[in-house]
Design an enzyme around this catalytic site. Structure first.
Site, PDB file in Angstrom:
ATOM      1  N   GLU B 198      -4.848   3.514  -4.097  1.00 17.52           N
ATOM      2  CA  GLU B 198      -3.487   2.415  -3.577  1.00 17.52           C
ATOM      3  C   GLU B 198      -2.925   3.393  -2.454  1.00 17.52           C
ATOM      4  OE1 GLU B 198       0.272   0.801  -4.239  1.00 17.52           O
ATOM      5  OE2 GLU B 198      -0.132   2.451  -3.868  1.00 17.52           O
ATOM      6  N   GLU B 199      -2.853   4.497  -2.996  1.00 15.44           N
ATOM      7  CA  GLU B 199      -1.346   5.330  -2.163  1.00 15.44           C
ATOM      8  C   GLU B 199      -1.960   5.637  -0.748  1.00 15.44           C
ATOM      9  OE1 GLU B 199       1.299   5.890  -3.316  1.00 15.44           O
ATOM     10  OE2 GLU B 199       1.261   5.252  -5.247  1.00 15.44           O
TER      11      GLU B 199
END
Lengths: 354, 336
Positions: B198-199
């Site tokens: 996600e990051e």
């Protein structure tokens, strides 16, 4: 569509709200207008309106998709500051034109408000003096804090309270002409399609959320899988001080997008159709992304040959956007001309050759 | 749930290196799942329940990964140059400690150590693991590290690295447990997705949504607050309850999803905050764009000092978020 009907359509389209992500009012309006003119009408999971006029070619019948985004820019409430509201933009609102503006805050009920900024003398030294950032703008509804919190919630939308203006015989001004002008163009195209017998399926899509992340066009293209796609949007019109190479005269020529997000074969098809129908066009260089739904239509699924048609518009992303009605008609006429030229062989002749 | 969260934050999982954490979560929930699998992206995907009267197929996502650092160069004296994986702020690094996946620890400092007044970019920083020279340095180019900072329980509030988004993972594990233990069945087919990467651009959740074709998408993630001295102007505070996202930089939440969340919270007297976040986004933004589009929203846990080694959340907010998620799964979705 005669000019009275066109005026009514434009005025209606400018009166109904429909900010990005909350397109419901304009969606419902278009549903009513389009319903009698299409063979099928549906709403996508992200709130785009998709209508189709079926063609007469044998299956698998090719499809062309015309996309015009129906969402408008505006403001959103981010918080309270005493008796006032703080706001941020939905889409790319130009904060330079906001102070002194009248807005409607869509709270528990629609409430009038004015946008103001801190007096210059009260701004911190670090604040730029010549333009105002959002953090220094407030919306004043004339209510006390307790009343305000009762009526307005964080996340409520704020739209420009600027009635549309008919100016002279040809111009119209108002908020949301980006991109209701193009919605009007494809609606006019739909009316002319009623007396034609197209070979291809013609999908018209009033897309949602273009001003935020183009999610409406992206997802509708995935569902509909068109063979060709055309984004109809606005571009910068000439006005005092605008550079000639970045702006286009109103009421004279239709700018045809030319760049990586435009398929050169489809571009030429539009150019030829314009010449045969005696519609004046010029070339609008789009060196990077087009900044329109075309950017996501083009790369949907296995890729879609895509075109950008533009309507020149003055004062973009302000409450007093302005367009020339002839440009709307010309875009509708040119779109119809292209549809008339789509036959069973069209795709096989289409090549990416600059 | 607190001891679970403590275990979760202590397992390093920078983007693309989520396996150890994924295995831990899998172990934790395996017996509660109706169906469990790991997809080609490394997302851990769990089904609970099936669609019944008034039900929808709901995808709920929290991400396993945390921001991290990756070694780019080892110099002759054994100092390690690095770059970021995800949104790392240089100011949060100086004087900090990091831990590589093999357990090697090091400290971060900057060229011209002790002389600098301004915070420089990451390209001026290095990690010192105490190696005497290049040959003594156990770290290779491409090795990855995360913040090394102990868990801190301040009672009502807890502080740790990687609360973004282990707090979401904990809320989902807790919710799955409650749904599993409940004598009632939910009307929905719930897909719990513990996503990857996600990051570095919301990369795991999209492919997961593509596989699952959900009717509704919901991310469980942290959001920022405006309740610190001279902080950003934002009407979300610690301790006022979980936040229901109206929008962030990457997504406008679907109005019907927002209404569903607000109505259920109101019905069960869970106090919530309305969130308008002007920077950052969550997995919900990529779920929303999947296939023909997925109406999506996000249940946020207010968090101070996001992307620092000392992120802070309020324990009541975390518990209320878990209760709200559980209630949501037992309530019908009245949207279209």
């Amino acid at each position: 569509m005669d000019s009275m009907e066109m005026n009514d359509l434009l005025l209606d389209l400018l009166h109904v709200p429909g900010l990005s992500g909350r397109e419901d009012p304009v969606l419902r309006y278009l549903q009513e207008i389009w319903e009698p003119m299409v063979d099928e009408l549906r709403v996508s999971p992200l709130g785009s309106l998709e209508g189709v006029v079926r063609g007469n070619a044998p299956q698998p019948r090719p499809k062309i998709l015309f996309a015009a985004h129906m969402d408008a820019i505006g403001l959103m409430v981010t918080g309270y500051q005493g008796d006032f509201l703080r706001v941020t933009s939905v889409g790319g609102v130009d904060p330079r034109v906001l102070p002194g503006g009248i807005v409607t805050v869509h709270g528990e009920e629609d409430l009038p408000g004015v946008i103001d900024q801190l007096p210059k003398a009260l701004l911190p030294d670090s604040a730029p003096k010549d333009s105002v950032e959002f953090k220094y703008l407030i919306v004043d509804l004339g209510l006390k804090e307790a009343e305000l919190k009762d009526m307005v919630q964080i996340g409520d939308l704020v739209s420009f309270q600027q009635p549309p203006l008919m100016m002279g015989d040809n111009l119209i001004a108002g908020p949301a002409l980006d991109n209701r002008a193009s919605v009007a163009a494809i609606t006019i195209m739909l009316t002319s399609l009623q007396t034609r017998d197209p070979a291809w399926d013609v999908w018209v899509v009033a897309t949602s959320q273009e001003e935020e992340n183009m999610s409406g066009a992206l997802t509708s293209a995935y569902t509909l899988q068109p063979d060709l796609a055309v984004a109809v949007d606005v571009t910068f019109a000439s006005a005092p001080g605008t550079p000639d190479h970045k702006s286009y005269p109103m009421g004279e020529e239709i700018p045809l997008g030319w760049g990586p997000s435009v398929h050169p074969g489809l571009y030429r098809a539009f150019e030829e159709a314009a010449e045969e129908e005696d519609i004046s066009v010029n070339r609008e260089p789009l060196p990077m992304r087009s900044g329109t739904d075309a950017d996501v239509l083009q790369i949907s699924a296995a890729g879609v040959p895509t075109m950008v048609l533009s309507i020149p518009l003055r004062y973009m992303h302000t409450p007093v956007e302005m367009v020339h009605k002839e440009d709307i008609r010309a875009v509708a006429k040119l779109s119809q001309a292209l549809i008339d030229r789509l036959d069973a062989n069209f795709l096989s002749t289409l090549e990416w050759e600059e | 749930m607190k001891s679970l969260l403590k275990s979760l934050v202590e397992i390093p999982a920078p983007p693309g290196h989520e396996k150890e954490l994924r295995d831990f979560v899998r172990e934790e929930i395996e017996t509660m799942a109706d169906e469990i699998r790991v997809d080609s992206m490394g997302n851990l995907i769990v089904r609970k329940g099936e669609v019944r009267e008034g039900g929808k197929r709901i995808m709920i996502a929290s991400h396993l990964d945390e921001i991290g650092l990756i070694a780019t160069h080892i110099d002759k004296r054994g100092f390690i140059r690095f770059t970021n994986m995800g949104g790392v702020y240089p100011s949060y690094l100086l004087g900090g400690r990091v831990r590589f996946l093999d357990g090697t620890r090091g400290v971060i400092d900057v060229e011209g150590s002790g002389k600098r007044k301004k915070v420089p970019g990451l390209d001026k920083m290095y990690i010192d693991i105490g190696a005497e020279n290049e040959n003594q340095c156990s770290i290779d180019i491409g090795d990855v590290a995360v913040f090394d900072r102990p868990w801190l329980d301040l009672g009502k509030r807890v502080v740790s690295k990687a609360l973004d988004d282990r707090v979401g993972v904990a809320v989902m594990v807790e919710t799955l447990r409650k749904v599993h233990q409940s004598p009632k069945r939910t009307p929905h087919e719930s897909w719990f997705v513990f996503s990857n990467q996600e990051e570095v651009g919301l990369r795991g959740a999209g492919p997961a949504a593509y596989q699952l074709e959900p009717d509704i998408g919901l991310a469980i993630d942290v959001t920022r607050t405006g309740d610190t001295p001279q902080g950003v102007k934002m009407d979300v505070s610690l301790g006022e309850g979980p936040a229901i996202k109206i929008r962030d930089k990457g997504m406008l939440s679907h109005p019907e999803v927002v209404d569903w969340m607000i109505d259920v919270a109101r019905k069960h007297k869970i106090s919530c905050q309305r969130e308008v976040l002007e920077r950052g986004t969550t997995d919900a933004a990529s779920i929303q764009l999947t296939r023909g589009g997925v109406p999506s929203g996000c249940l946020s846990i207010p968090c101070r000092y996001v992307h620092s080694p000392s992120e802070m959340v309020d324990w009541d907010d975390v518990q209320q978020a878990a209760i709200l998620l559980e209630k949501l799964l037992f309530e019908p979705f009245l949207g279209s």
